[in-house]
Design a protein around this motif. Structure first.
Motif, PDB file in Angstrom:
ATOM      1  N   PRO A  78       6.786 -13.187  -6.557  1.00 45.18           N
ATOM      2  CA  PRO A  78       5.565 -13.104  -5.749  1.00 45.18           C
ATOM      3  C   PRO A  78       4.983 -14.672  -5.933  1.00 45.18           C
ATOM      4  O   PRO A  78       4.147 -14.752  -4.953  1.00 45.18           O
ATOM      5  CB  PRO A  78       5.095 -11.777  -5.664  1.00 45.18           C
ATOM      6  CG  PRO A  78       6.134 -11.081  -6.066  1.00 45.18           C
ATOM      7  CD  PRO A  78       6.777 -11.828  -7.147  1.00 45.18           C
ATOM      8  N   ASP A  79       4.483 -14.836  -7.004  1.00 45.54           N
ATOM      9  CA  ASP A  79       3.465 -15.896  -7.322  1.00 45.54           C
ATOM     10  C   ASP A  79       4.155 -17.381  -7.553  1.00 45.54           C
ATOM     11  O   ASP A  79       3.495 -18.103  -8.230  1.00 45.54           O
ATOM     12  CB  ASP A  79       2.910 -15.564  -8.692  1.00 45.54           C
ATOM     13  CG  ASP A  79       3.704 -15.525  -9.906  1.00 45.54           C
ATOM     14  OD1 ASP A  79       4.814 -15.396  -9.703  1.00 45.54           O
ATOM     15  OD2 ASP A  79       3.271 -15.751 -11.021  1.00 45.54           O
ATOM     16  N   SER A  80       5.350 -17.448  -6.723  1.00 43.63           N
ATOM     17  CA  SER A  80       6.065 -18.963  -6.738  1.00 43.63           C
ATOM     18  C   SER A  80       5.131 -20.082  -5.963  1.00 43.63           C
ATOM     19  O   SER A  80       5.424 -20.905  -5.913  1.00 43.63           O
ATOM     20  CB  SER A  80       7.411 -18.542  -6.081  1.00 43.63           C
ATOM     21  OG  SER A  80       8.117 -17.952  -6.979  1.00 43.63           O
ATOM     22  N   ARG A  81       4.228 -19.162  -5.171  1.00 45.01           N
ATOM     23  CA  ARG A  81       3.386 -20.514  -4.501  1.00 45.01           C
ATOM     24  C   ARG A  81       2.134 -20.391  -5.358  1.00 45.01           C
ATOM     25  O   ARG A  81       1.545 -19.204  -5.419  1.00 45.01           O
ATOM     26  CB  ARG A  81       2.940 -19.975  -2.987  1.00 45.01           C
ATOM     27  CG  ARG A  81       1.921 -20.802  -2.217  1.00 45.01           C
ATOM     28  CD  ARG A  81       1.459 -20.470  -1.029  1.00 45.01           C
ATOM     29  NE  ARG A  81       0.359 -21.433  -0.532  1.00 45.01           N
ATOM     30  CZ  ARG A  81      -0.355 -21.462   0.558  1.00 45.01           C
ATOM     31  NH1 ARG A  81      -0.116 -20.165   1.424  1.00 45.01           N
ATOM     32  NH2 ARG A  81      -0.967 -22.186   0.973  1.00 45.01           N
ATOM     33  N   VAL A  82       1.807 -21.576  -5.576  1.00 45.27           N
ATOM     34  CA  VAL A  82       0.552 -21.881  -6.761  1.00 45.27           C
ATOM     35  C   VAL A  82      -0.447 -22.961  -6.215  1.00 45.27           C
ATOM     36  O   VAL A  82      -0.090 -23.514  -5.313  1.00 45.27           O
ATOM     37  CB  VAL A  82       1.198 -22.251  -8.086  1.00 45.27           C
ATOM     38  CG1 VAL A  82       2.396 -21.384  -8.574  1.00 45.27           C
ATOM     39  CG2 VAL A  82       1.754 -23.593  -7.933  1.00 45.27           C
ATOM     40  N   SER A  83      -1.598 -22.696  -6.748  1.00 40.07           N
ATOM     41  CA  SER A  83      -2.611 -23.562  -6.469  1.00 40.07           C
ATOM     42  C   SER A  83      -3.019 -24.497  -7.458  1.00 40.07           C
ATOM     43  O   SER A  83      -3.937 -25.615  -7.312  1.00 40.07           O
ATOM     44  CB  SER A  83      -3.817 -22.737  -5.777  1.00 40.07           C
ATOM     45  OG  SER A  83      -4.283 -21.803  -7.003  1.00 40.07           O
ATOM     46  N   GLU A  84      -2.549 -24.303  -8.593  1.00 39.62           N
ATOM     47  CA  GLU A  84      -2.706 -25.050  -9.940  1.00 39.62           C
ATOM     48  C   GLU A  84      -1.430 -25.403 -10.423  1.00 39.62           C
ATOM     49  O   GLU A  84      -0.405 -24.475 -10.677  1.00 39.62           O
ATOM     50  CB  GLU A  84      -3.543 -24.384 -10.698  1.00 39.62           C
ATOM     51  CG  GLU A  84      -4.844 -23.972 -10.370  1.00 39.62           C
ATOM     52  CD  GLU A  84      -5.792 -24.970  -9.978  1.00 39.62           C
ATOM     53  OE1 GLU A  84      -5.653 -25.954 -10.802  1.00 39.62           O
ATOM     54  OE2 GLU A  84      -7.131 -24.829  -9.447  1.00 39.62           O
ATOM     55  N   LEU A  85      -1.401 -26.797 -11.000  1.00 44.03           N
ATOM     56  CA  LEU A  85      -0.227 -27.318 -11.539  1.00 44.03           C
ATOM     57  C   LEU A  85       0.153 -26.676 -12.959  1.00 44.03           C
ATOM     58  O   LEU A  85       1.069 -26.576 -13.513  1.00 44.03           O
ATOM     59  CB  LEU A  85      -0.007 -28.661 -11.613  1.00 44.03           C
ATOM     60  CG  LEU A  85       0.192 -29.551 -10.509  1.00 44.03           C
ATOM     61  CD1 LEU A  85      -0.077 -30.915 -10.539  1.00 44.03           C
ATOM     62  CD2 LEU A  85       1.294 -28.979  -9.724  1.00 44.03           C
TER      63      LEU A  85
END
Length: 358
Positions: free
Chosen positions: A176-183
Motif C-alpha cells: 500500500p505504500d508504493s506511492r511515495v513522496s520522498e525518494l
C-alpha cells in the motif's frame, strides 16, 4: 496422402511447477506463493480445457494443452503445416513461458500473438518503457533502483513517485505504500523488493487518473483497433497491490468465491464518458501494432485523467484470458464465451494458412 487434422497447442506454465522451482532456488515458501500466483491464469483456465477442446472440435480442430516443461518435446514432433501454438504465459525471469514462441519458431510452427522478442521485452518494464518512449508514446519516464542504490535516477515529480518491481507484475505496487513522496522511501522499497523478490524497482512520477484496460483479440486476421475493448477497471483503490491481485485469481480467488467474499472490479466503457481518451487509446494501440508488432491477442494498461489525458503504463502479450475483464470483452465484443472465441481465432489462422498453401 492421409488427412492431417489441424491442431491448436496451448502451452502453459502451472503455478505449482513454478512454486517448486522457486523453492528449490532458495525462495521462502511465502515469497514463492506470491510470485507463482502470477501464473493463476493457468490454474483458472485448466478446468475449461474440456470446453476449449469441444469448441475446437466443433470447428474441425484438435486441441492439446501442454505444460511448459513438456513443450520442447511436443513442439519438436508437431507438424508445421497443421499446427498453431498459443502461449498462455510469458516471462523471462521468474516465469519461463517467453521461451515458447522461440521454440515454436525453431520448429517452424506458426504462433498466436507477438513474436518472441516482445515476450521478453514486455517483462522488463524499464527496457520496454525506453522503447515505448522512443516510439513517441505517452509513457512516464522512469528511474531504476537495485537494493537501495540508483542505477538511473528518476525525474523530479511534484506529485511524488510510484514504485513497482521491474519484472514482476509491474503495473502494480506490491504494498500500500508504493506511492511515495520522498525518494528515500523509494530506495527503502527497492531494498524491500530486492530482499523479497531479488528484483529491481522502476520509479516513475506518479500519474493521476483512473485505471484503464484495453483488451484485444483479433478473431479474424485482419481485425484492427476497432475491436479493442477499452474499460475503466475500478477496484476501489488508487492502484492494485499484491494482495489485491491474489484475491482475484487462482486458488485464492476460488476460495473467495467459495466463501462468498469474491468481488470483481467494476468495468465501465471509457468511450461512454471520455470519447477523446477512447480515441487516443485506439491511436496508441495502432502505433503499438504497427511500430512494436503487437498482434492477435494482447492488452494494454493506462491511467486516464478526467481531462482525457492518457498515460501508457504497460502492454502484455499474454493477457489474463480467464480473467473477468477478458471474458467480459469476449462476450461484449465478439458475442462468444472465452473458449469459443479462442477456438474461432485459432481456426481462422489455420484456415488462412492452409488456403495460402493451396
Amino acid at each position: 496422402m492421409p488427412h492431417k487434422t489441424p491442431t491448436l497447442i496451448l502451452v502453459h506454465e502451472p503455478e505449482k511447477a513454478c512454486f517448486d522451482r522457486l523453492v528449490a532456488d532458495g525462495y521462502p515458501k511465502e515469497r514463492a506463493i506470491e510470485i507463482s500466483s502470477y501464473l493463476a491464469q493457468s490454474t483458472d483456465l485448466a478446468p475449461e480445457f474440456g470446453l476449449l477442446a469441444a469448441a475446437c472440435d466443433k470447428r474441425g480442430l484438435a486441441f492439446t494443452a501442454v505444460e511448459l516443461d513438456d513443450a520442447a518435446s511436443v513442439l519438436a514432433k508437431a507438424d508445421p503445416d497443421t499446427t498453431l501454438v498459443w502461449t498462455l504465459t510469458d516471462g523471462v525471469a521468474y516465469f519461463r513461458g517467453g521461451a515458447v514462441p522461440a521454440m515454436a519458431r525453431l520448429n517452424g510452427l506458426r504462433t498466436i500473438g507477438a513474436d518472441d522478442a516482445l515476450f521478453a521485452l514486455c517483462q522488463d518494464k524499464f527496457r520496454s518503457g525506453a522503447v515505448l518512449g522512443a516510439l513517441g508514446l505517452p509513457v512516464p519516464q522512469a528511474g531504476l533502483a537495485r537494493d537501495g542504490k540508483w542505477l538511473v535516477e528518476p525525474p523530479a515529480s511534484a506529485a511524488g513517485w510510484f514504485v513497482k518491481p521491474n519484472r514482476l507484475g509491474a503495473k502494480i505496487g506490491i504494498w500500500p505504500d508504493s506511492r511515495v513522496s520522498e525518494l528515500a522511501h523509494a530506495l527503502e522499497l527497492s531494498r524491500r523488493v530486492f530482499s523479497h523478490y531479488r528484483d529491481d524497482v522502476v520509479v516513475q512520477p506518479y500519474v493521476a487518473g483512473r485505471n484503464v484496460r484495453a483488451s484485444f483479440l483479433g478473431l479474424n486476421p485482419e481485425t484492427g483497433v476497432e475491436a479493442l475493448g477499452i474499460f475503466f477497471v475500478d477496484s476501489g483503490g488508487d492502484f492494485q497491490t499484491m494482495a489485491d491481485s491474489m484475491a482475484l485469481y487462482g486458488d485464492t480467488g476460488q476460495a473467495a468465491k467459495d466463501a462468498g467474499t469474491y468481488v470483481e472490479p467494476e468495468l465501465e466503457p471509457v468511450g461512454a464518458s471520455l470519447s477523446a481518451a477512447d480515441r487516443k487509446i485506439r491511436a496508441i494501440a495502432e502505433r503499438l501494432m504497427s511500430g512494436l508488432g503487437l498482434r492477435d491477442v494482447f492488452s494494454v494498461d493506462f491511467r486516464v485523467e478526467p481531462d482525457d489525458t492518457v498515460h501508457l503504463i504497460e502492454f502484455e502479450v499474454c493477457p489474463g484470458l480467464p480473467c473477468f475483464d477478458f471474458r467480459d470483452y469476449c462476450r461484449t465484443r465478439w458475442g462468444m464465451s472465452l473458449s469459443e472465441a479462442m477456438a474461432e481465432t485459432a481456426v481462422k489462422r489455420l484456415v488462412v494458412k492452409s488456403s495460402r498453401r493451396a
